[in-house]
Design a protein around this motif. Structure first.
Motif, PDB file in Angstrom:
ATOM      1  N   LEU A 137      34.647 -49.182 113.603  1.00 56.93           N
ATOM      2  CA  LEU A 137      34.812 -48.455 112.350  1.00 56.93           C
ATOM      3  C   LEU A 137      35.616 -49.231 111.318  1.00 56.93           C
ATOM      4  O   LEU A 137      35.589 -48.915 110.142  1.00 56.93           O
ATOM      5  CB  LEU A 137      35.508 -47.112 112.626  1.00 56.93           C
ATOM      6  N   LYS A 138      36.368 -50.255 111.747  1.00 54.12           N
ATOM      7  CA  LYS A 138      37.216 -51.000 110.830  1.00 54.12           C
ATOM      8  C   LYS A 138      37.075 -52.498 111.076  1.00 54.12           C
ATOM      9  O   LYS A 138      37.077 -52.948 112.223  1.00 54.12           O
ATOM     10  CB  LYS A 138      38.696 -50.609 111.012  1.00 54.12           C
ATOM     11  N   LEU A 139      36.986 -53.234 109.994  1.00 50.66           N
ATOM     12  CA  LEU A 139      37.083 -54.681 110.106  1.00 50.66           C
ATOM     13  C   LEU A 139      38.502 -55.059 110.517  1.00 50.66           C
ATOM     14  O   LEU A 139      39.470 -54.403 110.127  1.00 50.66           O
ATOM     15  CB  LEU A 139      36.765 -55.337 108.768  1.00 50.66           C
ATOM     16  N   HIS A 140      38.613 -56.120 111.286  1.00 49.04           N
ATOM     17  CA  HIS A 140      39.933 -56.638 111.651  1.00 49.04           C
ATOM     18  C   HIS A 140      40.125 -57.963 110.924  1.00 49.04           C
ATOM     19  O   HIS A 140      39.402 -58.929 111.173  1.00 49.04           O
ATOM     20  CB  HIS A 140      40.035 -56.824 113.167  1.00 49.04           C
ATOM     21  N   VAL A 169      35.438 -67.102 115.559  1.00 48.05           N
ATOM     22  CA  VAL A 169      35.561 -66.044 114.551  1.00 48.05           C
ATOM     23  C   VAL A 169      34.402 -66.177 113.573  1.00 48.05           C
ATOM     24  O   VAL A 169      34.159 -67.267 113.038  1.00 48.05           O
ATOM     25  CB  VAL A 169      36.916 -66.147 113.812  1.00 48.05           C
ATOM     26  N   PRO A 170      33.674 -65.106 113.302  1.00 51.80           N
ATOM     27  CA  PRO A 170      32.457 -65.231 112.492  1.00 51.80           C
ATOM     28  C   PRO A 170      32.684 -65.571 111.025  1.00 51.80           C
ATOM     29  O   PRO A 170      31.815 -66.172 110.393  1.00 51.80           O
ATOM     30  CB  PRO A 170      31.783 -63.864 112.639  1.00 51.80           C
ATOM     31  N   LEU A 171      33.844 -65.183 110.467  1.00 53.77           N
ATOM     32  CA  LEU A 171      34.074 -65.364 109.038  1.00 53.77           C
ATOM     33  C   LEU A 171      35.442 -65.994 108.793  1.00 53.77           C
ATOM     34  O   LEU A 171      36.448 -65.554 109.376  1.00 53.77           O
ATOM     35  CB  LEU A 171      33.994 -64.024 108.299  1.00 53.77           C
ATOM     36  N   SER A 172      35.480 -67.001 107.917  1.00 54.78           N
ATOM     37  CA  SER A 172      36.736 -67.655 107.569  1.00 54.78           C
ATOM     38  C   SER A 172      36.868 -67.704 106.050  1.00 54.78           C
ATOM     39  O   SER A 172      35.982 -68.205 105.355  1.00 54.78           O
ATOM     40  CB  SER A 172      36.778 -69.074 108.141  1.00 54.78           C
ATOM     41  N   ILE A 173      37.965 -67.179 105.550  1.00 55.47           N
ATOM     42  CA  ILE A 173      38.268 -67.223 104.122  1.00 55.47           C
ATOM     43  C   ILE A 173      39.528 -68.055 103.944  1.00 55.47           C
ATOM     44  O   ILE A 173      40.506 -67.875 104.682  1.00 55.47           O
ATOM     45  CB  ILE A 173      38.495 -65.803 103.552  1.00 55.47           C
ATOM     46  N   TYR A 211      39.118 -57.552  96.890  1.00 54.64           N
ATOM     47  CA  TYR A 211      39.205 -58.115  98.245  1.00 54.64           C
ATOM     48  C   TYR A 211      38.448 -57.245  99.240  1.00 54.64           C
ATOM     49  O   TYR A 211      37.788 -57.770 100.149  1.00 54.64           O
ATOM     50  CB  TYR A 211      40.664 -58.262  98.673  1.00 54.64           C
ATOM     51  N   ASP A 212      38.524 -55.936  99.080  1.00 53.55           N
ATOM     52  CA  ASP A 212      37.793 -55.030  99.968  1.00 53.55           C
ATOM     53  C   ASP A 212      36.291 -55.296  99.878  1.00 53.55           C
ATOM     54  O   ASP A 212      35.586 -55.378 100.902  1.00 53.55           O
ATOM     55  CB  ASP A 212      38.117 -53.584  99.590  1.00 53.55           C
ATOM     56  N   ARG A 213      35.798 -55.448  98.650  1.00 51.66           N
ATOM     57  CA  ARG A 213      34.366 -55.741  98.486  1.00 51.66           C
ATOM     58  C   ARG A 213      34.001 -57.087  99.105  1.00 51.66           C
ATOM     59  O   ARG A 213      32.932 -57.237  99.715  1.00 51.66           O
ATOM     60  CB  ARG A 213      33.993 -55.720  96.997  1.00 51.66           C
ATOM     61  N   LEU A 214      34.884 -58.071  98.968  1.00 55.51           N
ATOM     62  CA  LEU A 214      34.620 -59.383  99.558  1.00 55.51           C
ATOM     63  C   LEU A 214      34.540 -59.282 101.078  1.00 55.51           C
ATOM     64  O   LEU A 214      33.577 -59.765 101.694  1.00 55.51           O
ATOM     65  CB  LEU A 214      35.723 -60.366  99.160  1.00 55.51           C
ATOM     66  N   TYR A 215      35.548 -58.670 101.701  1.00 52.29           N
ATOM     67  CA  TYR A 215      35.555 -58.546 103.159  1.00 52.29           C
ATOM     68  C   TYR A 215      34.306 -57.815 103.653  1.00 52.29           C
ATOM     69  O   TYR A 215      33.642 -58.256 104.599  1.00 52.29           O
ATOM     70  CB  TYR A 215      36.801 -57.785 103.620  1.00 52.29           C
ATOM     71  N   CYS A 216      33.991 -56.703 103.004  1.00 58.32           N
ATOM     72  CA  CYS A 216      32.868 -55.876 103.461  1.00 58.32           C
ATOM     73  C   CYS A 216      31.527 -56.565 103.239  1.00 58.32           C
ATOM     74  O   CYS A 216      30.640 -56.509 104.099  1.00 58.32           O
ATOM     75  CB  CYS A 216      32.896 -54.523 102.770  1.00 58.32           C
ATOM     76  N   SER A 217      31.370 -57.238 102.092  1.00 60.05           N
ATOM     77  CA  SER A 217      30.082 -57.878 101.818  1.00 60.05           C
ATOM     78  C   SER A 217      29.846 -59.047 102.760  1.00 60.05           C
ATOM     79  O   SER A 217      28.721 -59.230 103.265  1.00 60.05           O
ATOM     80  CB  SER A 217      30.029 -58.355 100.357  1.00 60.05           C
ATOM     81  N   LEU A 218      30.878 -59.840 103.047  1.00 56.07           N
ATOM     82  CA  LEU A 218      30.711 -60.940 103.980  1.00 56.07           C
ATOM     83  C   LEU A 218      30.429 -60.425 105.389  1.00 56.07           C
ATOM     84  O   LEU A 218      29.600 -61.004 106.116  1.00 56.07           O
ATOM     85  CB  LEU A 218      31.960 -61.820 103.997  1.00 56.07           C
ATOM     86  N   SER A 219      31.077 -59.340 105.759  1.00 55.00           N
ATOM     87  CA  SER A 219      30.843 -58.769 107.088  1.00 55.00           C
ATOM     88  C   SER A 219      29.410 -58.256 107.232  1.00 55.00           C
ATOM     89  O   SER A 219      28.758 -58.455 108.263  1.00 55.00           O
ATOM     90  CB  SER A 219      31.832 -57.630 107.349  1.00 55.00           C
ATOM     91  N   ALA A 265      27.163 -61.211 107.697  1.00 54.61           N
ATOM     92  CA  ALA A 265      27.290 -61.793 109.039  1.00 54.61           C
ATOM     93  C   ALA A 265      26.582 -60.935 110.074  1.00 54.61           C
ATOM     94  O   ALA A 265      25.920 -61.435 110.982  1.00 54.61           O
ATOM     95  CB  ALA A 265      28.766 -61.955 109.400  1.00 54.61           C
ATOM     96  N   THR A 266      26.683 -59.601 109.919  1.00 49.69           N
ATOM     97  CA  THR A 266      26.034 -58.686 110.849  1.00 49.69           C
ATOM     98  C   THR A 266      24.515 -58.773 110.733  1.00 49.69           C
ATOM     99  O   THR A 266      23.777 -58.787 111.725  1.00 49.69           O
ATOM    100  CB  THR A 266      26.487 -57.246 110.579  1.00 49.69           C
ATOM    101  N   ALA A 267      24.035 -58.886 109.479  1.00 46.25           N
ATOM    102  CA  ALA A 267      22.596 -58.945 109.264  1.00 46.25           C
ATOM    103  C   ALA A 267      21.976 -60.225 109.813  1.00 46.25           C
ATOM    104  O   ALA A 267      20.832 -60.248 110.262  1.00 46.25           O
ATOM    105  CB  ALA A 267      22.293 -58.835 107.767  1.00 46.25           C
ATOM    106  N   SER A 268      22.774 -61.306 109.791  1.00 44.57           N
ATOM    107  CA  SER A 268      22.243 -62.583 110.265  1.00 44.57           C
ATOM    108  C   SER A 268      22.339 -62.705 111.771  1.00 44.57           C
ATOM    109  O   SER A 268      21.746 -63.578 112.367  1.00 44.57           O
ATOM    110  CB  SER A 268      22.993 -63.735 109.602  1.00 44.57           C
TER     111      SER A 268
END
Length: 378
Positions: A6-9, A108-112, A364-372, A375-378
């Motif tokens: 339910l939550k990104l970490h 880790v799938p995403l790095s900012i 930042y919330d939009r960035l985290y969620c859009s990248l996630s 990543a999930t779709a790919s």
């Protein structure tokens, strides 16, 4: 460890949580987003006092007590990240660039990677080794985030990062914590008279902040009345040199180096004018805070400063190191209370329109969620 569906970490990697602009911005961001995502903070060197402002459900880990800083540091950091199992690792500035490779090793799938400013040893960001390492690490970084357009241009034009990989998110300020009004209460907290006219600066006493030029500019103001005062809030290695400069001139008794304080929002209310003399800036959080408090500004034309102010409307900009120009700008404001009031109102309005903490957190919330989602779709 299984991820909470339910939550990104998000794991934030910072050098420490001592009192400074970058660290204050990270704390503000986490405080704004901790109900939307899970957040963990890894401090490479030590923790620091700003950790006390974080919510109790945010874990802060002192890596210096956990793993050694040697040639195997990246491998050990990867092991820590693997155990935490985050969705995103968000590192900041050169001091934390090791986290990029560690995140890749940990799967880790995403790095900012955030760029918040450059240090005094390389104010223009021209160090070839650092630029090359950033470029080599670029394929491992999902997005670079800069806090100013100036830093974004630097990453693209000088470092060689593809423009599509770099986004700019300006810092924001808590407009309730830093609010206009309460001038008399703030003046009492400063220990100065109500009849004083006070210039203030907030920042660590470090070469990059160039308080020496601010002192020189204040000293050069012609026919300076005795009730004009300069207050510098902050602590650092250059205190002895600054104290010596004050002592050997007529500034003694007119300049107050009051050290690091925890009640900066209150102290800012007691100022009449804010000054920033830095030789390099990413985005100055204290400049945003001063504007939110309703103060006019005299600032150096460097980094993100010109992006924050409206020159001629709420601020005067001067060249880095130009004590004469800064002196003239300070003099103009100090001699004109109506100008200070009008430009101070313009400062507050500009913050409300462009630089609120809520706006920053949403971006930042939009960035985290859009990248996630990608990543999930790919």
């Amino acid at each position: 460890m299984r991820r909470n569906p339910l939550k990104l970490h998000v794991v934030h990697v910072v050098y420490w949580l001592r009192v400074a602009g970058l660290e204050n911005g990270v704390v503000n961001l986490i405080n704004s987003l901790h109900t939307r995502q899970k957040h963990t903070v890894l401090c490479i060197e030590d923790i620091g006092p700003l950790a006390e402002r974080l919510p109790p459900d945010v874990e802060v880990i002192d890596l210096s007590r956990l793993i050694r800083r040697d040639r195997f540091f990246v491998v050990r950091l990867a092991a820590v990240l693997r155990k935490l199992n985050p969705d995103i690792v968000h590192s900041r500035n050169w001091g934390c660039v090791d986290a990029v490779l560690a995140a890749r090793l940990a799967g880790v799938p995403l790095s900012i990677h955030g760029e918040h400013g450059r240090d005094a040893l390389d104010p223009e960001g021209l160090n070839l080794r650092r630029r090359l390492i950033r470029r080599v690490l670029s394929p491992m970084i999902t997005r670079f985030v800069t806090v100013s357009d100036d830093l974004r241009r630097w990453l693209v034009d000088y470092v060689g990062i593809h423009a599509n990989k770099v986004i700019r998110i300006h810092n924001g300020v808590d407009v309730n914590r830093f609010s206009a009004g309460g001038h008399d209460e703030g003046r009492r907290a400063l220990g100065l008279a109500s009849t004083d006219v006070v210039v203030g600066a907030v920042g660590r006493l470090d070469q990059v902040k160039d308080h020496a030029t601010l002192l020189e500019a204040f000293a050069r103001i012609p026919e300076r009345p005795p009730n004009w005062k300069l207050v510098i809030i902050g602590e650092g290695a250059l205190r002895p040199q600054l104290e010596a400069r004050v002592a050997r001139s007529d500034l003694d008794g007119r300049v107050h180096l009051i050290g690091e304080r925890s009640n900066v929002p209150l102290l800012m209310k007691g100022l009449d004018l804010y000054a920033i003399s830095s030789i390099a800036e990413g985005i100055s959080n204290t400049l945003l805070e001063a504007m939110s408090t309703g103060l006019p500004v005299v600032a150096t034309r460097t980094g993100g400063n010109p992006e924050l102010v409206a020159e001629g409307t709420n601020a005067r900009l001067v060249a880095v190191g130009d004590a004469d120009a800064m002196s003239a700008a300070l003099n103009e404001y100090l001699r004109n209370s109506e100008l200070r009031a009008a430009d101070g109102r313009a400062s507050r309005q500009r913050i409300l329109e462009r630089f609120t903490l809520e706006r920053m957190a949403d971006e930042y919330d939009r960035l985290y969620c859009s990248l996630s989602r990608r990543a999930t779709a790919s």
